[in-house]
Design a protein around this motif. Sequence first.
Motif, PDB file in Angstrom:
ATOM      1  N   GLU A 243     -87.400  36.115  54.341  1.00 29.58           N
ATOM      2  CA  GLU A 243     -86.138  35.946  53.465  1.00 29.58           C
ATOM      3  C   GLU A 243     -86.140  37.092  52.425  1.00 29.58           C
ATOM      4  O   GLU A 243     -87.074  37.320  51.756  1.00 29.58           O
ATOM      5  CB  GLU A 243     -85.977  34.409  52.617  1.00 29.58           C
ATOM      6  CG  GLU A 243     -84.702  34.560  52.079  1.00 29.58           C
ATOM      7  CD  GLU A 243     -84.429  33.213  51.276  1.00 29.58           C
ATOM      8  OE1 GLU A 243     -85.225  32.256  51.260  1.00 29.58           O
ATOM      9  OE2 GLU A 243     -83.319  33.068  50.563  1.00 29.58           O
TER      10      GLU A 243
ATOM     11  N   ASN B 159     -79.285  36.209  51.939  1.00 27.75           N
ATOM     12  CA  ASN B 159     -78.490  35.302  51.295  1.00 27.75           C
ATOM     13  C   ASN B 159     -77.121  36.159  51.142  1.00 27.75           C
ATOM     14  O   ASN B 159     -77.003  37.011  50.575  1.00 27.75           O
ATOM     15  CB  ASN B 159     -79.040  34.773  49.789  1.00 27.75           C
ATOM     16  CG  ASN B 159     -80.345  34.403  50.089  1.00 27.75           C
ATOM     17  OD1 ASN B 159     -80.453  33.195  50.352  1.00 27.75           O
ATOM     18  ND2 ASN B 159     -81.329  34.887  49.754  1.00 27.75           N
TER      19      ASN B 159
ATOM     20  N   GLU C 236     -77.719  33.463  55.262  1.00 24.05           N
ATOM     21  CA  GLU C 236     -77.806  32.154  54.577  1.00 24.05           C
ATOM     22  C   GLU C 236     -76.543  31.790  53.906  1.00 24.05           C
ATOM     23  O   GLU C 236     -76.134  32.417  53.180  1.00 24.05           O
ATOM     24  CB  GLU C 236     -79.255  32.105  53.739  1.00 24.05           C
ATOM     25  CG  GLU C 236     -80.413  32.070  54.459  1.00 24.05           C
ATOM     26  CD  GLU C 236     -81.653  31.972  53.529  1.00 24.05           C
ATOM     27  OE1 GLU C 236     -81.354  31.557  52.363  1.00 24.05           O
ATOM     28  OE2 GLU C 236     -82.652  32.426  54.020  1.00 24.05           O
TER      29      GLU C 236
ATOM     30  N   ASP D 283     -78.272  27.143  53.603  1.00 18.11           N
ATOM     31  CA  ASP D 283     -79.383  27.307  52.411  1.00 18.11           C
ATOM     32  C   ASP D 283     -79.534  25.939  51.436  1.00 18.11           C
ATOM     33  O   ASP D 283     -78.223  25.231  51.310  1.00 18.11           O
ATOM     34  CB  ASP D 283     -79.307  28.476  51.692  1.00 18.11           C
ATOM     35  CG  ASP D 283     -80.343  28.976  50.827  1.00 18.11           C
ATOM     36  OD1 ASP D 283     -81.411  28.405  50.963  1.00 18.11           O
ATOM     37  OD2 ASP D 283     -80.314  29.960  50.112  1.00 18.11           O
TER      38      ASP D 283
ATOM     39  N   LYS E  47     -82.063  24.605  55.762  1.00 15.04           N
ATOM     40  CA  LYS E  47     -83.123  24.864  54.918  1.00 15.04           C
ATOM     41  C   LYS E  47     -83.280  23.739  53.956  1.00 15.04           C
ATOM     42  O   LYS E  47     -82.359  23.725  53.151  1.00 15.04           O
ATOM     43  CB  LYS E  47     -82.765  26.405  54.193  1.00 15.04           C
ATOM     44  CG  LYS E  47     -83.334  27.544  55.188  1.00 15.04           C
ATOM     45  CD  LYS E  47     -82.917  28.959  54.284  1.00 15.04           C
ATOM     46  CE  LYS E  47     -84.501  29.080  53.777  1.00 15.04           C
ATOM     47  NZ  LYS E  47     -84.660  30.540  53.303  1.00 15.04           N
TER      48      LYS E  47
ATOM     49  N   GLU F  77     -87.985  24.363  51.904  1.00 16.89           N
ATOM     50  CA  GLU F  77     -88.471  25.736  50.827  1.00 16.89           C
ATOM     51  C   GLU F  77     -89.170  24.846  49.789  1.00 16.89           C
ATOM     52  O   GLU F  77     -89.289  23.780  49.790  1.00 16.89           O
ATOM     53  CB  GLU F  77     -87.036  26.078  50.398  1.00 16.89           C
ATOM     54  CG  GLU F  77     -86.114  26.559  51.277  1.00 16.89           C
ATOM     55  CD  GLU F  77     -84.642  26.953  50.311  1.00 16.89           C
ATOM     56  OE1 GLU F  77     -84.520  28.199  49.852  1.00 16.89           O
ATOM     57  OE2 GLU F  77     -83.836  26.213  50.276  1.00 16.89           O
TER      58      GLU F  77
HETATM   59 MG    MG Z   1     -81.771  31.691  50.370  1.00 14.54          MG
END
Ligand code: MG
Length: 740
Positions: free
Chosen positions: A521, A580, A612, A642, A663, A699
Motif C-alpha cells: 500500500e 488511497n 482504495e 478501505d 480492508k 489492517e
Molecule cells: Mg488505505
Amino acid sequence: MTWAMAKISESTEQMAFETKYETGGPDRTTPAEANAPWLDPKIAERYLWLEAMVNHVPDYIYVKDLQGRFLYANHAIVSNNGLSSVGDIIGLTDVDLHGKAAEDARITEIEQRVIETGEPDLGFEEKAMRGGPDRWLMMSRVPLKDRNDKTIGIVGTSRDISAKKAAERLIQAQARILEMIVSSVAIPQFMEELTGLVEGLAEGIHCAAVVFSADGAAPLSTTPFISQLPDTLVEALASSSTELLRDTVSRLTSGAGNLRCFEILSVSGDHHGLISVSTSGNQLSSSLIEFLAGASRMAGIAIDRRQAEEQIRFLAEHDALTRLLNRSSLEQRLPDILAGADLSSRKLAIGFLDLDNFKQINDTLGHAAGDELLRQTAARLTASMGGNDIVARIGGDEFILVLHEDDEGFEAKFGRIRSLVSHPLTIEGMDLQVNCSIGVACFPTHGRLAPELFKAADLAMYRAKETGRNSLQIFSPDIADNARRKFLRAEELRRAVERDEFILHFQPQIDLRTGLVSGVETLVRWMHPAEGLVGPSDFIPLAEETGIIVTLGEMILRKACRQARKWQDENGRRVRISVNVSPRQFQNHDIIAQVAAALKESGLEPSLLEIEITESLIMQDVDAVVGMMGELTDMGVGLSIDDFGTGYSCLSMLKTLPLSRLKIDRSFLTQAPEAERDSAIVSTIITLARSLNLDVVAEGVETQGQADFLRDAGCDHGQGYFFSRPVGEHAIEALLDRRY
Ligand code: MG
Ligand code: C2E
Ligand code: MG
C-alpha cells in the motif's frame, strides 16, 4: 326705464317687446306699432306664441332688472320654486327666494358683472340652490338692452345638467381607479380611495370594502368605513366561516333596494373580497350599479396586479423553497439593524447554522426529501425566533440567524435552537434526525460591521464542524488564529505540491497462508523543508478541504504506477500496488482520467493497480460513483474498500458494487483476538467478504496472535506493524522477496 318696468310687470306680452330689442332682429314694425306695438293684433299673437314656447321648454328662463329683481320667469322657474303663478315671483330677488344659498352662490356678483360690462356670461356651471346637492345647472346670462342699446336688466337661461355632471363624476372616478391600478397603489390605500370615490358619486351613499389575504382566509384589510357594512356581513366576517361569508355575500350581491354587495374577483375567478354599498334614501341608480360592478372588476384587477408584484418582490427577497429571507435581502437589512442596536446600546448575535450531513441525506433519499427537510427546518427556526429576530437561508443547508439580546442569553437561545433542529422529524414516512453546527459572532464584541460579523460567525461554524459537528461554537480570537494558521498551511501545501515535496512510503501486505508479500500500500509523506517528514493525517484532511488533493492525488497515482513499473522493469517483480484515493478525486469524474493517464504514462498493467476508496464515498452520490467504479474495473483496475466497518455500512450494496477487496479497519483488531466481541466482528466481516467472493485484508496487524487469529478465521491478507511499518522505496525493495 320706469315705464318699461311697469309695463313688463303688468303683462307677459311685454316680454315679446323686450325680446325684440334683445335679439336685435329685423325691425318689421310700422312707426305706429313702434309706439305701442302690443296693440297690433298680429304682434300680440306672436307674443302669445313666444310665451307658450318659453313656458314649454324644460330650461329655466328669466328676466331681471338692474337690481336683480325678477321681471319675468317661465313656468319651469315658477314651479321649481313651488309657486303657482309668475306674478308670485315678479319683484323678488334670488336672496328673497333662496336666502343664504343665493348669497353663497354669488349670483348678484355675476349678474352685476354682465350688466356693467355688457358682456354675456355663457355656459357657467353652478350648483343649483334647490333640489339637493347633486343638482347642477348650466347658466347663461346676457344683458337686456333698450332701444338705445342701454343695459336695462339681464336675461338668463339655465339648464339642469345634473345627469351630465353625474356621468362626469363616474368617468372621473373611473379614470382615478385606472390611474391607481397603473401606479400600483397599495391595496388598503386603493380600497380606501375607491370607497371614498364611490361615496363622492352621490349624496347619501355609504361604501365599505373588505379584501381577503392572498390565501383567501382572514380579511387583509377593511376600509375605515367598515362600520357601514351591513350587520349580517360584519357577523359573517367575524365568524371567519368562509361558507357563511360566501352565503351572505351572494345574498347581498343579488339584493335589490338600497343595499348591494359587489364581489371582487380575480381574473381567474378567485374571491378577493367585496364592496358593499348602501344609500340612506333613494335606490341605487342603474348607472351607479353599473359603475360599481365595473369598479369591483377593476379592484379585482388591481389586487391581481398587486399580488403578482408582491409575489415577484417576495421572490426577489426570499428563498422560494423555505420562504425565508435570502442572503442579499438580509445583507441589505443588516446595516440598519446594527445601527439600531448601536444607538440603543443593545447586543446582537449572528449565528451561522449548517445542517450536518445534509448532502448525504440529499444524495441517498433524493432531492424531494432534502427539500422537505429544509422546509421543516426553516419552519422550526422561524418558530424559535423572537419578535425582531431574523432567520435567512443563504444557500444549500446554511442559515443565518440574527438574534436580539434578551433575558435568555445568546448561548442558551442558540443551544435551544440547536436541540430544536435536532429533534427527530418525519420525511416521506421516514423518521430522521439531523444535527446541526452553529457558529456565533456577537455585536459589538466580535465586530461592528456585517462583513466582519459574518466572517467571525462563519469561522466559528467551521470550528464547530471541525470539533465533531453537532455543536455550538461562539467566536473567540483563537478561532481566528486557527483559521489564519490553516490558511497559511494551505498556502504552504499548495507550494509543496508545486515543488513536489512528497514522497511515497510503502507497507507490505502479506498473504497469511503463504507468508509472502502479495502487494504494497502506498502511503504519502510530506518532506517538509523545516518540519521534516510529515504524516498524511496532518495534511490530507486540509488537502481535501481545499481541493489540493485533486492535484496531489494525481501526483501520488503517477508516482505509485511508475514505482510498480520500475520494480517490474528492474527485477521482473510483479508487485500489486494499492493507492488511497480521496472522494474529492471522484468529483467531476477526475479519477477516471487520472488513472488512465497514470497507467498510460507508466505502462503499468492495470491489474497491478488497486484503488482504495472509503465507504463514505459510495454514499455520496451512489449512481455517479458506482458508474465510475464500473469504468475503473472495466479498465482492469482493482477496487477495495478501505477502513471497512467504520463508515456508513452499505451492506446491502456490497454485492452490487464492482469490488475486489475489503480492508477491515484496524480498530476492530486492536482488542482481538482477546476481546470476544471484536473477534466476532472480524470473523463476521471475513465470512461476509467470502460469501461475496471478495478478498479480505486486515489492517493494523501488530502481533503474532492477531496474525494467527486472522489466518485461522480465513482472512486472506494482513497488513501492519507486525510485518512492517510503512517504509521508503529502498527499504520496501528489501522486503518484497521476504517470507513472513
Ligand atoms: Mg488505505
Ligand atoms: P489508511 O489508508 O487506512 O492507511 C493505513 C494507516 O494505518 C497508515 O497510516 C499506516 O501507517 C497505519 N498503520 C498500518 N499498520 C498499522 C499498525 O499495525 N498499527 C497502527 N497503529 N497503524 C498502522 P498513515 O500512513 O499515517 O496514513 C493515514 C491515512 O492517511 C491513511 O489511512 C489514508 O487514509 C490516508 N492516506 C495516506 N496516504 C494517502 C494518499 O496517498 N492519498 C490519500 N487520499 N490518503 C492517504
Ligand atoms: Mg485503512
